[in-house]
Structures are given as structure tokens and as C-alpha cells.
Design a protein around this motif. Structure first.
Motif, PDB file in Angstrom:
ATOM      1  N   LEU A   1       0.867  -1.221  -0.162  1.00 39.40           N
ATOM      2  CA  LEU A   1       0.094   0.074   0.086  1.00 39.40           C
ATOM      3  C   LEU A   1       0.857   1.223   0.167  1.00 39.40           C
ATOM      4  O   LEU A   1       0.198   2.423   0.112  1.00 39.40           O
ATOM      5  CB  LEU A   1      -0.878  -0.079   1.254  1.00 39.40           C
ATOM      6  CG  LEU A   1      -2.053  -1.221   0.923  1.00 39.40           C
ATOM      7  CD1 LEU A   1      -2.531  -1.042   2.498  1.00 39.40           C
ATOM      8  CD2 LEU A   1      -2.928  -0.807   0.117  1.00 39.40           C
TER       9      LEU A   1
ATOM     10  N   ARG B   1       0.038   5.831  -0.366  1.00 44.92           N
ATOM     11  CA  ARG B   1       0.471   6.898   0.484  1.00 44.92           C
ATOM     12  C   ARG B   1       0.538   8.279  -0.204  1.00 44.92           C
ATOM     13  O   ARG B   1       0.555   9.395   0.394  1.00 44.92           O
ATOM     14  CB  ARG B   1       1.961   6.626   1.108  1.00 44.92           C
ATOM     15  CG  ARG B   1       2.389   7.404   2.297  1.00 44.92           C
ATOM     16  CD  ARG B   1       3.818   7.115   2.795  1.00 44.92           C
ATOM     17  NE  ARG B   1       3.968   7.966   3.901  1.00 44.92           N
ATOM     18  CZ  ARG B   1       4.174   9.084   4.095  1.00 44.92           C
ATOM     19  NH1 ARG B   1       4.016   9.739   3.261  1.00 44.92           N
ATOM     20  NH2 ARG B   1       4.437   9.628   5.398  1.00 44.92           N
TER      21      ARG B   1
ATOM     22  N   ARG C   1      -8.681   0.100   8.893  1.00 48.61           N
ATOM     23  CA  ARG C   1      -7.268   0.221   8.508  1.00 48.61           C
ATOM     24  C   ARG C   1      -6.597  -1.153   8.035  1.00 48.61           C
ATOM     25  O   ARG C   1      -7.242  -2.174   8.209  1.00 48.61           O
ATOM     26  CB  ARG C   1      -6.455   0.779   9.870  1.00 48.61           C
ATOM     27  CG  ARG C   1      -6.495  -0.441  10.827  1.00 48.61           C
ATOM     28  CD  ARG C   1      -5.771  -0.255  12.225  1.00 48.61           C
ATOM     29  NE  ARG C   1      -6.133  -1.030  13.080  1.00 48.61           N
ATOM     30  CZ  ARG C   1      -5.710  -2.369  13.301  1.00 48.61           C
ATOM     31  NH1 ARG C   1      -4.900  -2.870  12.290  1.00 48.61           N
ATOM     32  NH2 ARG C   1      -6.085  -3.092  14.158  1.00 48.61           N
TER      33      ARG C   1
ATOM     34  N   LEU D   1      -0.369   5.854   6.342  1.00 44.53           N
ATOM     35  CA  LEU D   1      -0.842   4.583   6.668  1.00 44.53           C
ATOM     36  C   LEU D   1      -0.860   4.133   8.290  1.00 44.53           C
ATOM     37  O   LEU D   1      -1.717   3.684   8.899  1.00 44.53           O
ATOM     38  CB  LEU D   1      -0.628   3.330   6.014  1.00 44.53           C
ATOM     39  CG  LEU D   1      -1.592   3.351   4.779  1.00 44.53           C
ATOM     40  CD1 LEU D   1      -0.837   2.079   3.899  1.00 44.53           C
ATOM     41  CD2 LEU D   1      -2.838   3.038   5.050  1.00 44.53           C
TER      42      LEU D   1
ATOM     43  N   LEU E   1      -7.580   6.749   9.792  1.00 42.20           N
ATOM     44  CA  LEU E   1      -7.044   7.312   8.634  1.00 42.20           C
ATOM     45  C   LEU E   1      -8.037   8.640   7.970  1.00 42.20           C
ATOM     46  O   LEU E   1      -7.894   8.900   6.877  1.00 42.20           O
ATOM     47  CB  LEU E   1      -7.163   6.385   7.579  1.00 42.20           C
ATOM     48  CG  LEU E   1      -6.066   4.982   8.067  1.00 42.20           C
ATOM     49  CD1 LEU E   1      -6.428   4.188   7.055  1.00 42.20           C
ATOM     50  CD2 LEU E   1      -4.827   5.500   7.997  1.00 42.20           C
TER      51      LEU E   1
ATOM     52  N   HIS F   1      -7.278   8.835   3.948  1.00 42.55           N
ATOM     53  CA  HIS F   1      -6.476   7.957   3.291  1.00 42.55           C
ATOM     54  C   HIS F   1      -7.431   7.396   1.919  1.00 42.55           C
ATOM     55  O   HIS F   1      -8.287   6.824   2.211  1.00 42.55           O
ATOM     56  CB  HIS F   1      -5.492   7.119   4.132  1.00 42.55           C
ATOM     57  CG  HIS F   1      -4.608   6.290   3.327  1.00 42.55           C
ATOM     58  ND1 HIS F   1      -4.759   5.448   2.336  1.00 42.55           N
ATOM     59  CD2 HIS F   1      -3.258   6.555   3.520  1.00 42.55           C
ATOM     60  CE1 HIS F   1      -3.446   5.022   2.056  1.00 42.55           C
ATOM     61  NE2 HIS F   1      -2.649   5.687   2.642  1.00 42.55           N
TER      62      HIS F   1
END
Length: 185
Positions: free
Chosen positions: A2, A6, A42, A94, A99, A119
Motif C-alpha cells: 500500500l 501514501r 485500517r 497509513l 485514517l 487516506h
């Protein structure tokens, strides 16, 4: 896996004109946070598989920045832009849970900007539109001493994700993906 996400936090900034009750705004943000499981999600590993984990209800954070000490509007705008850029970039981390984050910049008693950052593993642009709308509805309801007027949620985050996965795995979807792979080859 992931790390690439970001770099692309999703943000929305709302200009608010008029007096603002910061405590009620924070309560409205918390109400939206509590209402939507996805905002508490998350990524994490379960049995060697990457999964979205729903966290326990947590406190939504509202960072408040006051620009009243700056007497020149251009200085205030420049400082606000700097604060917003920094805040949005931090929202792409993350490791920073939850988030979803919010920042309120107070230019003076009657001019404010609320920036909501998520995010991309928990939200998209349309989701942030819903968050912004619902924060506004919870805030207005609190200020006007009335009930909240929002539709009931029809599915949990897990049910929604399961439905999307089933649609993605459907024979028609797999056939369409195979056609596109062949075309784009």
C-alpha cells in the motif's frame, strides 16, 4: 503493497462564513465518524491475507489553527495554504490512525476553512462529499436543536465490501476483464 497509495490523500476544504461553535463542529465530526465503520478501518494482516480491519470507536480529531494574530489578509491566506498543504500530506500516512482527519482554520470570528483528509484506502472523493454533507447536517441539527435528517444506513462496511467482491468475482465481470486485457494486451 500500500506504499503507493501514501502519495494520494483525498481532501476537501469547505469555507464556512459566520460564527462557528468549534465544540459542536467536533461533535458533528464525531457523529459521522461513529456512523460509518469505513472511517475507522485500517489495513492489516489476517491469516497472511491483507484485510481491512474495523477499529473500535475512537475519538475523531479536529485540529484547530487560529490565524487571528496575523493582521494582513495575504499573510493569513499564505499561512492557511501552508497549514493545509502540510495537513493534507500528513493524511497520507497509513501509520496515523484513524485514517480520517479534520483541520479547522479560523481566520477570524466569521471566516473559517474546514479541511477533511482521508487516506484512499478508506474513502474516495464521493465518500468525502458524503462526510462533508453529514458533518454539516449533524452540526446544523445541533445548532438548531432539532433531529438529524439523514437516511438510515442500508449495510455495514463488511456487507458492502462483500457485495463488491461478489460483483467483482461474477462471471460477467471476469469476462469483461478478460476482454479488456485482450484488447489492451
Amino acid at each position: 503493497m500500500l506504499e503507493h497509495a501514501r502519495q494520494y490523500p483525498i481532501a476537501q476544504t469547505l469555507r464556512i462564513v459566520g460564527p462557528l461553535d468549534t465544540a459542536r463542529l467536533e461533535e458533528a465530526l464525531q457523529s459521522v465518524f461513529d456512523r460509518h465503520e469505513a472511517l475507522r478501518a485500517r489495513p492489516g494482516m489476517v491469516d497472511g491475507q491483507l484485510r481491512m480491519l474495523i477499529g473500535e470507536p475512537a475519538r475523531a480529531s479536529l485540529r484547530v489553527e487560529r490565524l487571528e494574530p496575523f493582521h494582513v489578509d495575504t499573510t493569513r491566506r499564505s499561512r492557511a495554504n501552508e497549514l493545509q498543504r502540510s495537513f493534507i500530506q500528513a493524511g497520507s500516512d497509513l501509520g496515523r490512525f484513524p485514517l480520517l482527519h479534520a483541520q479547522l482554520i479560523r481566520f477570524d470570528e466569521h471566516r473559517h476553512e474546514l479541511t477533511i483528509v482521508a487516506h484512499p484506502v478508506i474513502a474516495d472523493r464521493e465518500s468525502l462529499d458524503i462526510v462533508a454533507h453529514e458533518v454539516g447536517e449533524f452540526y446544523s441539527a445541533a445548532i438548531e436543536s432539532r433531529g438529524v435528517e439523514l437516511p438510515a444506513l442500508t449495510a455495514s462496511y463488511a456487507e458492502f465490501a462483500r457485495d463488491r467482491l461478489e460483483r467483482f468475482d461474477a462471471p460477467a465481470t471476469r469476462a469483461a476483464i478478460a476482454r479488456w486485457r485482450e484488447r489492451l494486451g
